[in-house]
Design a protein around this motif. Structure first.
Motif, short mmCIF file in Angstrom:
data_model
loop_
_atom_site.label_atom_id
_atom_site.label_comp_id
_atom_site.label_asym_id
_atom_site.label_seq_id
_atom_site.Cartn_x
_atom_site.Cartn_y
_atom_site.Cartn_z
N ALA A 93 -24.91 -48.63 -43.73
CA ALA A 93 -25.83 -49.69 -43.29
C ALA A 93 -27.24 -49.50 -43.81
O ALA A 93 -27.98 -50.48 -43.98
N SER A 97 -30.49 -52.28 -44.96
CA SER A 97 -31.76 -52.39 -44.25
C SER A 97 -32.93 -51.96 -45.13
O SER A 97 -34.02 -52.54 -45.05
N VAL A 248 -33.62 -55.79 -35.54
CA VAL A 248 -32.38 -56.08 -34.81
C VAL A 248 -32.14 -57.58 -34.73
O VAL A 248 -31.05 -58.08 -35.01
N GLU A 251 -31.40 -59.26 -38.31
CA GLU A 251 -30.07 -58.94 -38.81
C GLU A 251 -28.97 -59.62 -38.00
O GLU A 251 -27.94 -60.01 -38.54
N GLN A 252 -29.20 -59.78 -36.70
CA GLN A 252 -28.21 -60.48 -35.89
C GLN A 252 -28.18 -61.97 -36.22
O GLN A 252 -27.11 -62.58 -36.31
N GLY A 255 -26.58 -62.42 -39.69
CA GLY A 255 -25.30 -61.78 -39.91
C GLY A 255 -25.31 -60.73 -40.98
O GLY A 255 -24.40 -60.67 -41.82
N PRO A 257 -25.14 -56.86 -42.29
CA PRO A 257 -24.55 -55.59 -41.84
C PRO A 257 -25.51 -54.40 -42.01
O PRO A 257 -25.23 -53.46 -42.75
N GLY A 260 -29.47 -52.58 -37.58
CA GLY A 260 -29.68 -53.28 -36.32
C GLY A 260 -28.40 -53.59 -35.59
O GLY A 260 -28.30 -53.46 -34.38
N ARG A 261 -27.37 -54.00 -36.35
CA ARG A 261 -26.08 -54.31 -35.73
C ARG A 261 -25.49 -53.09 -35.04
O ARG A 261 -25.04 -53.16 -33.89
N TYR A 262 -25.49 -51.95 -35.72
CA TYR A 262 -24.93 -50.74 -35.13
C TYR A 262 -25.72 -50.28 -33.91
O TYR A 262 -25.16 -49.80 -32.92
N VAL A 264 -27.50 -52.09 -31.76
CA VAL A 264 -27.24 -52.94 -30.60
C VAL A 264 -25.87 -52.65 -30.01
O VAL A 264 -25.71 -52.46 -28.80
N GLN A 265 -24.86 -52.60 -30.87
CA GLN A 265 -23.51 -52.36 -30.38
C GLN A 265 -23.38 -50.97 -29.76
O GLN A 265 -22.68 -50.79 -28.76
#
Length: 307
Positions: A93, A97, A248, A251-252, A255, A257, A260-262, A264-265
């Motif tokens: 990722a 970024s 975050v 990137e959300q 969409g 990858p 930020g996605r990692y 948050v999850q």
């Protein structure tokens, strides 16, 4: 200069140690666990997972094991992404970024510098309040408002750019996310540079030089720019780290990858090791950029090296 740099660099070690320690124990203190979900696992399965990830050990033992693995460059396995190490997830990722953040940082410095300089050198004319009000709007509107508006205007209404997604061979995917990331920073940099340049030009020795006929261009390039850019450099430390690790929200929305996605999850799923890895990366970048800022400060203002 070398001793100055070494002192700054050595002070980063306890900072990162405290950051890792606080994050480790705060994550463990939060309610819930990495295997809590909407569907309850059978007790035997949950017990097996707990043993496999050594979550049944005392907290102090988990902490010491994590520090030991960290010293060898191992951030541990992800609790939610089965079969993946945290270093693998971050390694996949981070380039995304970094690409977005680097482009946003370059755009912010370029446009923010131009806008700030024009506003300062045209102080009192119509363009100064106009640019000041525009940058105030940029500071006031957050990313989670700017990003959907950009999608609505340029992707949905005009159809000029894609609304989201990420393809390495399609540079247009970067345009809207980079603009959404850069707009607030352009406003901050422009306002900081404008105020710094106005203050520098108002100092007695520069006013005297200007009164004696030194052209404004030479006045700025030879004397005023050094003190004027110091506030901008101070802002760039955390700003650059935030841009390079990815926003975050942006990137959300698009969409993408990225990290930020990692992050948050991982926070939602109590993925302890992935949260620790993301926080450690972000903290390291902040320390690194602040270290670079200190070096730039020392180069621009020698008084700091002997303070």
């Amino acid at each position: 200069m070398l001793s100055f740099a070494l002192r700054r660099l050595l002070s980063a070690v306890p900072t990162l140690f405290v950051l890792v320690t606080l994050t480790f124990f705060l994550m463990r203190a939060a309610p819930g666990g990495p295997f809590d979900g909407e569907r309850t696992l059978p007790p035997q399965v949950e017990a097996a997972l707990t043993r496999e990830y050594h979550l049944d050990a005392p907290l102090w033992r988990q902490y010491l094991d994590y520090l030991g693995n960290l010293a060898h460059g191992d951030l541990g396995p992800s609790f939610q992404y089965e079969g993946y190490r945290v270093t693998e997830l971050i390694g996949d990722a981070l380039p995304v970024s970094l690409a977005l953040g680097s482009a946003a940082l370059a755009l912010s410095l370029l446009l923010g510098g131009v806008i700030g300089a024009v506003a300062a050198l045209r102080q009192g004319r119509w363009i100064d309040p106009l640019l000041t009000h525009i940058t105030l709007i940029g500071v006031s509107i957050p990313n989670y408002v700017i990003a959907p508006l950009l999608v609505l205007l340029f992707a949905v209404t005009l159809g000029w750019l894609p609304a989201g997604g990420w393809h390495h061979d399609r540079p247009t995917d970067m345009v809207l996310p980079v603009i959404a990331l850069a707009l607030p920073q352009i406003a901050y940099i422009a306002r900081l540079l404008r105020n710094g340049l106005i203050d520098a030009l108002a100092t007695p020795y520069l006013r005297t030089a200007r009164a004696k006929g030194l052209p404004l261009r030479l006045l700025v390039l030879r004397h005023a720019w050094r003190p004027a850019v110091l506030p901008v450099i101070s802002h760039l430390g955390p700003a650059a780290a935030g841009l390079l690790t990815g926003s975050v929200v942006v990137e959300q929305v698009f969409g993408i990858p990225g990290l930020g996605r990692y992050f948050v999850q991982a926070a939602l799923n109590r993925d302890y090791t992935l949260v620790l890895g993301a926080v450690l990366l972000y903290g390291t970048l902040i320390v690194l950029f602040n270290f670079v800022v200190d070096l730039l400060y020392g180069a621009l203002d020698p008084r700091l090296r002997t303070a």
